[in-house]
Design a protein around this motif. Structure first.
Motif, short mmCIF file in Angstrom:
data_model
loop_
_atom_site.label_atom_id
_atom_site.label_comp_id
_atom_site.label_asym_id
_atom_site.label_seq_id
_atom_site.Cartn_x
_atom_site.Cartn_y
_atom_site.Cartn_z
N MET A 1 0.84 -1.19 0.00
CA MET A 1 0.00 0.00 0.00
C MET A 1 0.89 1.26 0.00
N ILE A 2 0.53 2.22 -0.84
CA ILE A 2 1.32 3.44 -0.94
C ILE A 2 1.08 4.33 0.26
N SER A 3 2.14 4.73 0.93
CA SER A 3 2.02 5.57 2.12
C SER A 3 1.77 7.03 1.71
N PHE A 4 1.42 7.82 2.68
CA PHE A 4 1.19 9.25 2.43
C PHE A 4 2.47 9.92 1.92
N LEU A 5 3.62 9.58 2.52
CA LEU A 5 4.88 10.16 2.11
C LEU A 5 5.22 9.80 0.66
N GLN A 6 4.97 8.53 0.30
CA GLN A 6 5.23 8.12 -1.08
C GLN A 6 4.34 8.88 -2.06
N THR A 7 3.10 9.10 -1.66
CA THR A 7 2.18 9.87 -2.51
C THR A 7 2.70 11.28 -2.74
N ILE A 8 3.19 11.91 -1.69
CA ILE A 8 3.75 13.26 -1.80
C ILE A 8 4.94 13.26 -2.75
N ILE A 9 5.79 12.23 -2.63
CA ILE A 9 6.97 12.14 -3.51
C ILE A 9 6.54 11.97 -4.96
N TYR A 10 5.52 11.13 -5.20
CA TYR A 10 4.99 10.97 -6.56
C TYR A 10 4.49 12.29 -7.13
N ILE A 11 3.74 13.01 -6.33
CA ILE A 11 3.16 14.28 -6.79
C ILE A 11 4.26 15.30 -7.09
N LEU A 12 5.21 15.43 -6.16
CA LEU A 12 6.30 16.38 -6.36
C LEU A 12 7.16 16.00 -7.57
N GLY A 13 7.40 14.72 -7.72
CA GLY A 13 8.18 14.26 -8.87
C GLY A 13 7.47 14.55 -10.18
N GLY A 14 6.16 14.31 -10.21
CA GLY A 14 5.39 14.60 -11.41
C GLY A 14 5.41 16.08 -11.75
N ILE A 15 5.26 16.92 -10.72
CA ILE A 15 5.30 18.37 -10.95
C ILE A 15 6.68 18.79 -11.47
N MET A 16 7.73 18.20 -10.90
CA MET A 16 9.08 18.58 -11.31
C MET A 16 9.34 18.19 -12.76
N ILE A 17 8.92 17.01 -13.16
CA ILE A 17 9.09 16.59 -14.55
C ILE A 17 8.29 17.51 -15.47
#
Length: 352
Positions: A1-17
């Motif tokens: 299960m994806i944790s809250f922290l992992q979700t934040i990293i996914y979102i920030l990574g997507g924004i950065m790309i």
């Protein structure tokens, strides 16, 4: 299960790309151009996200692995973009000793029109003793302070003060000839063209300050790009030693600045030396190079430095250039027919 922290990293990574790739869309609207500015900041943030994904993502998850590959690819892309401005990269202008003559010492400063700390600028000029001083965002108040402070030491002057933040003052100890004031794109924005006489040799100087692509002034970069490229086309027609200086409201690595270097045949002393970020002087984490001094292959660099604060939102930039006997064209950026066509289109769009 994806944790809250992992979700934040996914979102920030997507924004950065997304914001790394957005400037590849050649649209003049400000939202596409503004993300060209924070290139070093994007590199640092992307690196943090990369390490965070290594630490917090499981190695056996396909989605996590795919995300990591994208972040690594973006890191390589951003590294490729900033590399020409790192000290280990090839210098575009060779360095020579300070005792080489003849040399020209030039100081440029966007003083910020509402700034009243003129004494800091005066002390800097008294200490550095530049041959030529170019001041931007200068109104009548600034003109009067400069004239009373150091004006008598600079016999040759071009005083185009304005109350609209586009005033321009040029002070020179060296003779100025053939001085012209241009309004290349807009009637309220002046630029200066003049010849500086250094030991009987004429150096063409273009001083410009185009408007920035921000919603409060102009939501598109069309006018800014046109003014920069118009000057680039003029410098390409000059065979004499040439300098273009000013607050271009564009970063050294932008698509338009690179096109300008190709069209003009000028060189950037920042390449192979560092960012020399001049704006914003009061926000260390949001700082990039907007104030520029480009020169032709007739020059070699003796000194370049970002000066201390003068109370403005810009740091002054100082250079000392040796005027060589011969021109070195070897490090000019290659210009293609497509580049020339694009430059013509941008100039036409910005001046129609």
């Amino acid at each position: 299960m994806i944790s809250f922290l992992q979700t934040i990293i996914y979102i920030l990574g997507g924004i950065m790309i997304f914001i790394s790739l957005l400037p590849l869309i050649r649209n003049d609207y400000w939202v596409f151009r503004v993300f060209e500015f924070p290139r070093a900041q994007k590199w640092v943030i992307n690196l943090i996200i990369l390490f965070a994904s290594l630490i917090f993502f499981p190695s056996d998850a396909y989605f996590s692995f795919g995300f990591f590959i994208l972040i690594v690819a973006n890191q390589l892309y951003l590294s490729y973009q900033i590399y020409p401005y790192l000290p280990m990269a090839k210098k575009q202008i060779d360095s020579v000793n300070l005792d080489f003559k003849p040399s020209l010492k030039l100081l440029i400063a966007n003083v910020y029109q509402e700034n009243r700390e003129w004494e800091k600028l005066s002390c800097m000029i008294d200490r550095e003793k530049p041959d030529v001083v170019l001041l931007l965002e200068t109104d009548e108040w600034w003109k009067n302070k400069c004239n009373s402070s150091f004006g008598r030491e600079y016999v040759y002057q071009v005083l185009e003060d304005r109350e609209n933040t586009y005033g321009m003052l040029l002070y020179s100890k060296l003779e100025l000839r053939n001085t012209q004031i241009h309004y290349l794109v807009k009637d309220e924005i002046p630029s200066i063209e003049t010849d500086i006489i250094l030991e009987k040799r004429a150096i063409k100087l273009y001083a410009i300050h185009p408007e920035p692509p921000v919603p409060s002034e102009n939501p598109k970069s069309t006018a800014r790009d046109a003014e920069i490229l118009l000057v680039g086309k003029k410098t390409n027609a000059d065979q004499k030693p040439t300098i273009v200086a000013g607050d271009l409201n564009d970063v050294a690595w932008s698509y338009t600045t690179e096109l300008f270097l190709k069209i003009s045949g000028l060189l950037d002393p920042r390449r192979g030396r560092g960012f020399y970020s001049s704006f914003h002087a009061k926000h260390a984490l949001a700082r990039w190079p907007l104030d520029h001094i480009f020169c032709s292959g007739h020059f070699r660099l003796q000194n370049m430095k970002r000066m201390e604060s003068i109370g403005s939102d810009h740091f002054p930039i100082y250079v000392q250039l040796y005027l060589a006997k011969t021109k070195d064209n070897s490090d000019e950026l290659e210009v293609t027919t497509a580049d020339e066509i694009l430059a013509d289109e941008k100039v036409e769009n910005g001046t129609e």
